[in-house]
Design an enzyme around this catalytic site. Structure first.
Site, PDB file in Angstrom:
ATOM      1  N   HIS A 194      47.105  37.904  34.995  1.00 27.06           N
ATOM      2  CA  HIS A 194      47.593  36.837  34.287  1.00 27.06           C
ATOM      3  C   HIS A 194      48.871  36.103  34.879  1.00 27.06           C
ATOM      4  CE1 HIS A 194      46.242  39.735  30.788  1.00 27.06           C
ATOM      5  NE2 HIS A 194      45.790  38.674  30.521  1.00 27.06           N
TER       6      HIS A 194
ATOM      7  N   SER B 210      42.459  44.171  34.265  1.00 23.94           N
ATOM      8  CA  SER B 210      42.215  44.084  32.921  1.00 23.94           C
ATOM      9  C   SER B 210      42.815  44.602  31.916  1.00 23.94           C
ATOM     10  CB  SER B 210      40.558  44.002  32.787  1.00 23.94           C
ATOM     11  OG  SER B 210      40.106  44.429  31.076  1.00 23.94           O
TER      12      SER B 210
ATOM     13  N   GLN C 143      38.449  33.050  36.346  1.00 25.92           N
ATOM     14  CA  GLN C 143      37.260  33.157  36.625  1.00 25.92           C
ATOM     15  C   GLN C 143      36.639  34.439  36.114  1.00 25.92           C
ATOM     16  OE1 GLN C 143      36.838  32.678  40.936  1.00 25.92           O
ATOM     17  NE2 GLN C 143      34.440  32.586  40.655  1.00 25.92           N
TER      18      GLN C 143
HETATM   19  P1  AMP Z   1      43.095  37.857  28.147  1.00 24.19           P
HETATM   20  O1  AMP Z   1      44.487  38.064  28.165  1.00 24.19           O
HETATM   21  O2  AMP Z   1      42.282  39.068  28.621  1.00 24.19           O
HETATM   22  O3  AMP Z   1      42.720  36.967  27.193  1.00 24.19           O
HETATM   23  O4  AMP Z   1      43.185  37.014  29.671  1.00 24.19           O
HETATM   24  C1  AMP Z   1      43.998  35.743  29.578  1.00 24.19           C
HETATM   25  C2  AMP Z   1      43.479  34.943  30.854  1.00 24.19           C
HETATM   26  O5  AMP Z   1      43.785  35.642  31.965  1.00 24.19           O
HETATM   27  C3  AMP Z   1      41.802  34.558  30.808  1.00 24.19           C
HETATM   28  O6  AMP Z   1      41.854  33.106  31.140  1.00 24.19           O
HETATM   29  C4  AMP Z   1      41.501  35.479  31.426  1.00 24.19           C
HETATM   30  O7  AMP Z   1      40.514  35.075  32.439  1.00 24.19           O
HETATM   31  C5  AMP Z   1      42.583  35.539  32.699  1.00 24.19           C
HETATM   32  N1  AMP Z   1      42.516  36.917  33.433  1.00 24.19           N
HETATM   33  C6  AMP Z   1      42.265  38.204  33.000  1.00 24.19           C
HETATM   34  N2  AMP Z   1      42.046  38.989  33.905  1.00 24.19           N
HETATM   35  C7  AMP Z   1      42.266  38.293  35.092  1.00 24.19           C
HETATM   36  C8  AMP Z   1      42.273  38.736  36.636  1.00 24.19           C
HETATM   37  N3  AMP Z   1      42.052  40.057  36.907  1.00 24.19           N
HETATM   38  N4  AMP Z   1      42.290  37.838  37.457  1.00 24.19           N
HETATM   39  C9  AMP Z   1      42.439  36.423  36.884  1.00 24.19           C
HETATM   40  N5  AMP Z   1      42.414  36.133  35.797  1.00 24.19           N
HETATM   41  C10 AMP Z   1      42.405  36.687  34.848  1.00 24.19           C
END
Ligand code: AMP
Length: 282
Positions: free
Chosen positions: A37, A185, A148
């Site tokens: 993030h 994640s 991505q």
């Molecule tokens: P989320 O909080 O999981 O909904 O993720 C929010 C944003 O962060 C989304 O655009 C995800 O694709 C991005 N994101 C999550 N994990 C990663 C990662 N390991 N590397 C890059 N972007 C990420």
């Protein structure tokens, strides 16, 4: 750093910004923030002079109640991280603020969502489409940043922005990984020590398959090997492992010249659902 809970507060935040030379960069998240993030925030800061991050665990994109209620929440730590990054504004609405009424609109992304995440998580991309539309309309950013890591989500959001003429530029940020390859994640927080080790199979299978594909081996033979790897790894249940067109998400049965190609995978590790992907040909 402004911490705002309502649409009205975001509106007045925008109205109080200087009128010219303002570029708002927006990073939507579900919280439990990690370095992935923060990479999105960093990219937003590089190309915008006002950065807004949202933290909202969107109920409508979860098709599994258990996954929703177990989604990690670390708000104080998240805010601390964003403060350290010198983010200008964090929007932390509650469900009532975003969904005063249950939306009647349903978004169908057609072929883009008949495969991978869309086929295993019915209704997921409808929820993503609705919440991202709402957030874009509330924050009204010039640029929005997505990872991505969620390749199909990127395809869906680009389609949403094009089909509904949202006036926003979408930037895609490469996946940030742990040193051993595991994609960062929020759900990794739910992995016990043993499952954390087992989760490496995802990245191993992806990199193995990419190398074999580029060496000229047939995809179906490679996939048989991958299936065996997962059968032999107890406590890991493979949901899908597919070769796809990186933008159209069309499933392929081998390398095709002159199109961008990725490998996408999803698996349950000790009951925690993880997804990952790598580009095979850019
Ligand atoms: P989320 O909080 O999981 O909904 O993720 C929010 C944003 O962060 C989304 O655009 C995800 O694709 C991005 N994101 C999550 N994990 C990663 C990662 N390991 N590397 C890059 N972007 C990420």
């Amino acid at each position: 750093m402004h911490i705002l809970h309502t649409k009205e507060a975001v509106k007045s935040f925008r109205q109080n910004l200087p009128k010219d030379q303002i570029t708002i960069g927006f990073v939507p998240t579900m919280g439990a923030l990690h370095k992935g993030h923060l990479e999105l925030v960093k990219k937003a800061k590089e190309s915008a002079n006002v950065v807004v991050v949202s933290i909202f665990v969107n109920p409508t994109q979860f098709n599994n109640l258990n996954d929703f209620s177990n989604y990690p929440k670390t708000l104080d730590k998240d805010l601390e991280m964003l403060r350290n990054m010198e983010v200008d504004c964090v929007f932390v609405p509650d469900s009532q603020e975003i969904y005063p009424n249950q939306p009647k609109l349903k978004i169908d992304f057609g072929d883009l969502e008949r495969v991978l995440e869309g086929s295993f998580r019915p209704g997921h991309f409808n929820g993503v489409g609705i919440v991202v539309s709402k957030l874009l309309n509330i924050v009204k950013p010039h640029k929005a940043f997505f990872g991505q890591k969620d390749l199909q989500q990127v395809a869906v959001i680009k389609r949403l922005v094009e089909d509904l003429s949202f006036d926003v530029e979408i930037s895609v940020v490469p996946t940030v990984r742990e040193e051993d390859g595991l994609a960062l994640s929020s759900r990794n927080l739910r992995l016990g020590q043993e499952d954390r080790l087992k989760s490496l199979i995802l990245f191993k299978a992806l990199t193995f398959s990419k190398a074999e594909l580029l060496a000229g081996r047939h995809w179906l033979d490679i996939r048989n090997d991958v299936n065996m790897m997962f059968v032999e790894q107890q406590g890991v249940d493979l949901e899908y492992f597919e070769l796809v067109h990186s933008n159209e998400m069309r499933i392929l049965d081998g390398l095709v010249p002159e199109i961008p190609i990725s490998l996408c995978a999803a698996a349950y590790v000790g009951g925690v659902r993880l997804i990952d992907n790598i580009s095979v040909i850019d």
